[in-house]
Design a protein around this motif. Structure first.
Motif, PDB file in Angstrom:
ATOM      1  N   CYS A  60       0.830  -1.197   0.000  1.00 40.37           N
ATOM      2  CA  CYS A  60       0.000   0.000   0.000  1.00 40.37           C
ATOM      3  C   CYS A  60       0.872   1.258   0.000  1.00 40.37           C
ATOM      4  O   CYS A  60       0.649   2.180  -0.778  1.00 40.37           O
ATOM      5  CB  CYS A  60      -0.921  -0.028   1.209  1.00 40.37           C
ATOM      6  SG  CYS A  60      -2.065   1.341   1.275  1.00 40.37           S
ATOM      7  N   ILE A  64       0.998   4.262  -2.767  1.00 39.11           N
ATOM      8  CA  ILE A  64       0.772   5.662  -2.393  1.00 39.11           C
ATOM      9  C   ILE A  64       1.948   6.513  -2.856  1.00 39.11           C
ATOM     10  O   ILE A  64       1.763   7.613  -3.393  1.00 39.11           O
ATOM     11  CB  ILE A  64       0.541   5.787  -0.876  1.00 39.11           C
ATOM     12  CG1 ILE A  64      -0.813   5.175  -0.501  1.00 39.11           C
ATOM     13  CG2 ILE A  64       0.623   7.244  -0.428  1.00 39.11           C
ATOM     14  CD1 ILE A  64      -1.045   5.030   0.990  1.00 39.11           C
ATOM     15  N   LYS A  65       3.157   6.019  -2.678  1.00 37.86           N
ATOM     16  CA  LYS A  65       4.353   6.746  -3.127  1.00 37.86           C
ATOM     17  C   LYS A  65       4.303   6.983  -4.634  1.00 37.86           C
ATOM     18  O   LYS A  65       4.573   8.080  -5.108  1.00 37.86           O
ATOM     19  CB  LYS A  65       5.609   5.964  -2.762  1.00 37.86           C
ATOM     20  CG  LYS A  65       6.906   6.639  -3.156  1.00 37.86           C
ATOM     21  CD  LYS A  65       8.100   5.797  -2.725  1.00 37.86           C
ATOM     22  CE  LYS A  65       9.420   6.464  -3.013  1.00 37.86           C
ATOM     23  NZ  LYS A  65       9.745   6.528  -4.425  1.00 37.86           N
ATOM     24  N   LYS A  82      -5.085   3.694  -7.148  1.00 36.13           N
ATOM     25  CA  LYS A  82      -6.025   4.025  -6.078  1.00 36.13           C
ATOM     26  C   LYS A  82      -6.787   2.777  -5.633  1.00 36.13           C
ATOM     27  O   LYS A  82      -6.985   2.552  -4.438  1.00 36.13           O
ATOM     28  CB  LYS A  82      -7.011   5.100  -6.532  1.00 36.13           C
ATOM     29  CG  LYS A  82      -6.405   6.483  -6.632  1.00 36.13           C
ATOM     30  CD  LYS A  82      -7.446   7.473  -7.101  1.00 36.13           C
ATOM     31  CE  LYS A  82      -6.898   8.872  -7.210  1.00 36.13           C
ATOM     32  NZ  LYS A  82      -7.928   9.832  -7.686  1.00 36.13           N
ATOM     33  N   VAL A  85      -4.503   0.568  -3.567  1.00 40.57           N
ATOM     34  CA  VAL A  85      -4.334   1.104  -2.211  1.00 40.57           C
ATOM     35  C   VAL A  85      -5.516   0.677  -1.340  1.00 40.57           C
ATOM     36  O   VAL A  85      -5.334   0.182  -0.221  1.00 40.57           O
ATOM     37  CB  VAL A  85      -4.197   2.647  -2.235  1.00 40.57           C
ATOM     38  CG1 VAL A  85      -4.375   3.237  -0.848  1.00 40.57           C
ATOM     39  CG2 VAL A  85      -2.845   3.048  -2.820  1.00 40.57           C
TER      40      VAL A  85
END
Length: 110
Positions: A60, A64-65, A82, A85
Motif C-alpha cells: 500500500c 501511495i508513493k 487508487k 491502495v
C-alpha cells in the motif's frame, strides 16, 4: 503479464518477471500478485494469504508513493493504483483483525 513473461517447463507454465528475475521470497512474490489478481476476480487476498499483515501495508505504501509521483501517469493507471491502495488497506485490516475501514470501497473508484 505479457507473452514474453510466460515460459513452458515440461508440463508446467512458469511466469517470469525478467526485469526483476532473481531467487527470492515466494511469500513476497505471492503478496505482490494478490491485489492485482483480486481486481480481476480472484478470491479474497485474506483467504489465500491470511498472514499478509507484513506485506499488505508495505505494498500500500509503495502504491501511495507512486501516486505522489504521478506527473505524467495516465488517468487509467492512477485509478488502478487508487484501487490497489484500497484493496491493500482492506487486506491489512483483515489480517490484523481490525474493524473494516469506513472509507470508499475499491470497486467504486473511477
Amino acid at each position: 503479464m505479457r507473452s514474453d513473461n510466460i515460459c513452458f517447463l515440461d508440463n508446467q507454465v512458469v511466469f517470469v518477471d525478467w526485469s526483476c528475475a532473481a531467487s527470492g521470497n515466494k511469500n513476497h512474490d505471492l503478496a505482490t500478485l494478490l491485489p492485482t489478481l483480486y481486481l480481476e476476480g480472484s478470491p479474497s487476498r485474506y483467504k489465500i494469504m491470511p498472514d499478509g499483515s507484513n506485506y499488505a501495508p508495505a505494498l500500500c505504501a509503495g502504491h501511495i508513493k507512486r501516486l505522489g509521483e504521478r506527473n505524467s501517469m495516465p488517468k487509467w493507471l492512477v485509478s488502478v493504483f487508487k484501487k490497489l491502495v484500497a484493496i491493500e488497506l482492506e487486506w491489512a485490516v483483515e489480517c490484523l483483525g481490525l474493524e473494516k475501514p469506513d472509507g470508499i470501497s475499491w470497486d467504486v473508484i473511477d
